[in-house]
Scaffold this motif. Structure first.
Motif, PDB file in Angstrom:
ATOM      1  N   LEU A   1     -18.574 135.238 -71.895  1.00 15.97           N
ATOM      2  CA  LEU A   1     -18.658 134.646 -70.561  1.00 15.97           C
ATOM      3  C   LEU A   1     -20.017 134.908 -69.915  1.00 15.97           C
ATOM      4  O   LEU A   1     -20.593 134.012 -69.287  1.00 15.97           O
ATOM      5  CB  LEU A   1     -17.555 135.203 -69.669  1.00 15.97           C
ATOM      6  CG  LEU A   1     -16.158 134.689 -69.947  1.00 15.97           C
ATOM      7  CD1 LEU A   1     -15.133 135.515 -69.183  1.00 15.97           C
ATOM      8  CD2 LEU A   1     -16.047 133.232 -69.554  1.00 15.97           C
ATOM      9  N   LEU A   2     -20.531 136.119 -70.065  1.00 17.60           N
ATOM     10  CA  LEU A   2     -21.841 136.441 -69.498  1.00 17.60           C
ATOM     11  C   LEU A   2     -22.934 135.596 -70.147  1.00 17.60           C
ATOM     12  O   LEU A   2     -23.847 135.124 -69.461  1.00 17.60           O
ATOM     13  CB  LEU A   2     -22.137 137.932 -69.651  1.00 17.60           C
ATOM     14  CG  LEU A   2     -21.311 138.850 -68.751  1.00 17.60           C
ATOM     15  CD1 LEU A   2     -21.554 140.309 -69.118  1.00 17.60           C
ATOM     16  CD2 LEU A   2     -21.616 138.606 -67.282  1.00 17.60           C
ATOM     17  N   ARG A   3     -22.856 135.391 -71.467  1.00 15.62           N
ATOM     18  CA  ARG A   3     -23.837 134.526 -72.145  1.00 15.62           C
ATOM     19  C   ARG A   3     -23.750 133.105 -71.611  1.00 15.62           C
ATOM     20  O   ARG A   3     -24.764 132.454 -71.347  1.00 15.62           O
ATOM     21  CB  ARG A   3     -23.592 134.518 -73.644  1.00 15.62           C
ATOM     22  CG  ARG A   3     -24.193 135.666 -74.387  1.00 15.62           C
ATOM     23  CD  ARG A   3     -24.209 135.426 -75.895  1.00 15.62           C
ATOM     24  NE  ARG A   3     -22.935 134.995 -76.438  1.00 15.62           N
ATOM     25  CZ  ARG A   3     -21.997 135.807 -76.923  1.00 15.62           C
ATOM     26  NH1 ARG A   3     -22.187 137.110 -76.924  1.00 15.62           N
ATOM     27  NH2 ARG A   3     -20.871 135.333 -77.417  1.00 15.62           N
ATOM     28  N   ARG A   4     -22.529 132.616 -71.446  1.00 16.96           N
ATOM     29  CA  ARG A   4     -22.341 131.249 -70.955  1.00 16.96           C
ATOM     30  C   ARG A   4     -22.869 131.091 -69.528  1.00 16.96           C
ATOM     31  O   ARG A   4     -23.518 130.096 -69.209  1.00 16.96           O
ATOM     32  CB  ARG A   4     -20.858 130.893 -71.003  1.00 16.96           C
ATOM     33  CG  ARG A   4     -20.627 129.479 -71.379  1.00 16.96           C
ATOM     34  CD  ARG A   4     -19.186 129.190 -71.545  1.00 16.96           C
ATOM     35  NE  ARG A   4     -18.873 129.038 -72.959  1.00 16.96           N
ATOM     36  CZ  ARG A   4     -17.743 128.541 -73.400  1.00 16.96           C
ATOM     37  NH1 ARG A   4     -16.811 128.172 -72.555  1.00 16.96           N
ATOM     38  NH2 ARG A   4     -17.521 128.412 -74.678  1.00 16.96           N
ATOM     39  N   LEU A   5     -22.599 132.076 -68.686  1.00 20.77           N
ATOM     40  CA  LEU A   5     -23.108 132.017 -67.314  1.00 20.77           C
ATOM     41  C   LEU A   5     -24.628 132.121 -67.273  1.00 20.77           C
ATOM     42  O   LEU A   5     -25.279 131.458 -66.461  1.00 20.77           O
ATOM     43  CB  LEU A   5     -22.469 133.126 -66.473  1.00 20.77           C
ATOM     44  CG  LEU A   5     -21.010 132.908 -66.099  1.00 20.77           C
ATOM     45  CD1 LEU A   5     -20.421 134.168 -65.476  1.00 20.77           C
ATOM     46  CD2 LEU A   5     -20.864 131.727 -65.151  1.00 20.77           C
TER      47      LEU A   5
ATOM     48  N   HIS B   1     -15.307 135.684 -59.675  1.00 25.75           N
ATOM     49  CA  HIS B   1     -15.798 134.468 -59.033  1.00 25.75           C
ATOM     50  C   HIS B   1     -15.838 133.280 -60.001  1.00 25.75           C
ATOM     51  O   HIS B   1     -15.790 132.134 -59.579  1.00 25.75           O
ATOM     52  CB  HIS B   1     -17.192 134.708 -58.449  1.00 25.75           C
ATOM     53  CG  HIS B   1     -18.230 134.966 -59.497  1.00 25.75           C
ATOM     54  ND1 HIS B   1     -18.373 136.196 -60.110  1.00 25.75           N
ATOM     55  CD2 HIS B   1     -19.155 134.157 -60.058  1.00 25.75           C
ATOM     56  CE1 HIS B   1     -19.349 136.129 -60.995  1.00 25.75           C
ATOM     57  NE2 HIS B   1     -19.843 134.899 -60.984  1.00 25.75           N
ATOM     58  N   ALA B   2     -15.914 133.553 -61.303  1.00 30.21           N
ATOM     59  CA  ALA B   2     -16.047 132.488 -62.294  1.00 30.21           C
ATOM     60  C   ALA B   2     -14.761 132.220 -63.072  1.00 30.21           C
ATOM     61  O   ALA B   2     -14.667 131.218 -63.769  1.00 30.21           O
ATOM     62  CB  ALA B   2     -17.163 132.835 -63.276  1.00 30.21           C
ATOM     63  N   ILE B   3     -13.778 133.117 -62.961  1.00 26.87           N
ATOM     64  CA  ILE B   3     -12.567 133.014 -63.782  1.00 26.87           C
ATOM     65  C   ILE B   3     -11.376 132.602 -62.926  1.00 26.87           C
ATOM     66  O   ILE B   3     -11.170 133.141 -61.846  1.00 26.87           O
ATOM     67  CB  ILE B   3     -12.265 134.374 -64.464  1.00 26.87           C
ATOM     68  CG1 ILE B   3     -13.413 134.766 -65.382  1.00 26.87           C
ATOM     69  CG2 ILE B   3     -10.969 134.304 -65.234  1.00 26.87           C
ATOM     70  CD1 ILE B   3     -13.281 136.169 -65.926  1.00 26.87           C
ATOM     71  N   ARG B   4     -10.598 131.660 -63.444  1.00 27.09           N
ATOM     72  CA  ARG B   4      -9.349 131.274 -62.769  1.00 27.09           C
ATOM     73  C   ARG B   4      -8.133 131.903 -63.442  1.00 27.09           C
ATOM     74  O   ARG B   4      -7.282 132.464 -62.779  1.00 27.09           O
ATOM     75  CB  ARG B   4      -9.179 129.762 -62.783  1.00 27.09           C
ATOM     76  CG  ARG B   4     -10.068 129.059 -61.823  1.00 27.09           C
ATOM     77  CD  ARG B   4      -9.686 127.614 -61.731  1.00 27.09           C
ATOM     78  NE  ARG B   4     -10.537 126.972 -60.746  1.00 27.09           N
ATOM     79  CZ  ARG B   4     -10.533 125.704 -60.509  1.00 27.09           C
ATOM     80  NH1 ARG B   4      -9.740 124.916 -61.185  1.00 27.09           N
ATOM     81  NH2 ARG B   4     -11.317 125.188 -59.602  1.00 27.09           N
ATOM     82  N   VAL B   5      -8.047 131.784 -64.782  1.00 26.29           N
ATOM     83  CA  VAL B   5      -6.859 132.250 -65.506  1.00 26.29           C
ATOM     84  C   VAL B   5      -7.284 133.021 -66.759  1.00 26.29           C
ATOM     85  O   VAL B   5      -8.187 132.591 -67.481  1.00 26.29           O
ATOM     86  CB  VAL B   5      -5.960 131.061 -65.928  1.00 26.29           C
ATOM     87  CG1 VAL B   5      -4.770 131.538 -66.726  1.00 26.29           C
ATOM     88  CG2 VAL B   5      -5.512 130.269 -64.722  1.00 26.29           C
TER      89      VAL B   5
ATOM     90  N   SER C   1     -13.236 142.247 -63.710  1.00 26.84           N
ATOM     91  CA  SER C   1     -13.315 142.402 -62.253  1.00 26.84           C
ATOM     92  C   SER C   1     -14.642 141.915 -61.681  1.00 26.84           C
ATOM     93  O   SER C   1     -14.678 141.397 -60.565  1.00 26.84           O
ATOM     94  CB  SER C   1     -13.084 143.861 -61.860  1.00 26.84           C
ATOM     95  OG  SER C   1     -14.079 144.688 -62.412  1.00 26.84           O
ATOM     96  N   ARG C   2     -15.719 142.046 -62.417  1.00 27.80           N
ATOM     97  CA  ARG C   2     -17.000 141.588 -61.863  1.00 27.80           C
ATOM     98  C   ARG C   2     -17.248 140.100 -62.085  1.00 27.80           C
ATOM     99  O   ARG C   2     -18.245 139.556 -61.623  1.00 27.80           O
ATOM    100  CB  ARG C   2     -18.148 142.414 -62.421  1.00 27.80           C
ATOM    101  CG  ARG C   2     -18.415 142.218 -63.875  1.00 27.80           C
ATOM    102  CD  ARG C   2     -19.533 143.130 -64.315  1.00 27.80           C
ATOM    103  NE  ARG C   2     -19.927 142.807 -65.665  1.00 27.80           N
ATOM    104  CZ  ARG C   2     -21.120 143.040 -66.145  1.00 27.80           C
ATOM    105  NH1 ARG C   2     -22.019 143.606 -65.394  1.00 27.80           N
ATOM    106  NH2 ARG C   2     -21.401 142.724 -67.379  1.00 27.80           N
ATOM    107  N   LEU C   3     -16.347 139.442 -62.796  1.00 29.21           N
ATOM    108  CA  LEU C   3     -16.484 138.005 -63.042  1.00 29.21           C
ATOM    109  C   LEU C   3     -15.382 137.189 -62.373  1.00 29.21           C
ATOM    110  O   LEU C   3     -15.154 136.044 -62.750  1.00 29.21           O
ATOM    111  CB  LEU C   3     -16.466 137.740 -64.553  1.00 29.21           C
ATOM    112  CG  LEU C   3     -17.623 138.321 -65.347  1.00 29.21           C
ATOM    113  CD1 LEU C   3     -17.382 138.155 -66.832  1.00 29.21           C
ATOM    114  CD2 LEU C   3     -18.927 137.664 -64.945  1.00 29.21           C
TER     115      LEU C   3
END
Length: 108
Positions: free
Chosen positions: A92-96, A33-37, A29-31
């Motif tokens: 995902l957090l590491r990648r961002l 903005h970065a996730i489509r699918v 839920s907090r990501l």
């Protein structure tokens, strides 16, 4: 964010599929903005014999993060999906964070 939950060799009732989708939405839920699918495949490897045979393959894709694929093996589908979500969120957090840390230097 679109959440897709599929099963293979396992019959889950509709309420359990909805619960899986809800857990995935909450985990990311907090990501949003970065996730489509988010594509989740739950497979029962051993069939009715039981044991640690629930295989979860979670593929998260987005604009700036590309695709992150996490696979997890466990006894229960719900807890296995939850632990796969935790691992995928960390990735995902590491990648961002890496993306934010990279600032291209323009040479004139």
């Amino acid at each position: 964010m679109k959440v897709i939950v599929r099963t293979h060799h396992i019959d889950l009732p509709a309420w359990q599929l909805a619960d899986l989708a809800r857990r995935i939405e909450l985990a990311f839920s907090r990501l949003t903005h970065a996730i489509r699918v988010v594509d989740c495949m739950v497979t029962d490897i051993n069939g009715p014999r039981g044991g640690a045979d629930k295989h979860v393959r979670l593929r998260v894709s987005g604009r700036h993060v590309g695709a992150v694929v996490v696979e997890e093996l466990g006894v229960d589908a719900l807890t296995t999906v939850s632990s796969a979500c935790v691992r995928a969120e960390r990735a995902l957090l590491r990648r961002l964070a890496r993306r934010r840390a990279f600032v291209p230097v323009s040479i004139h």
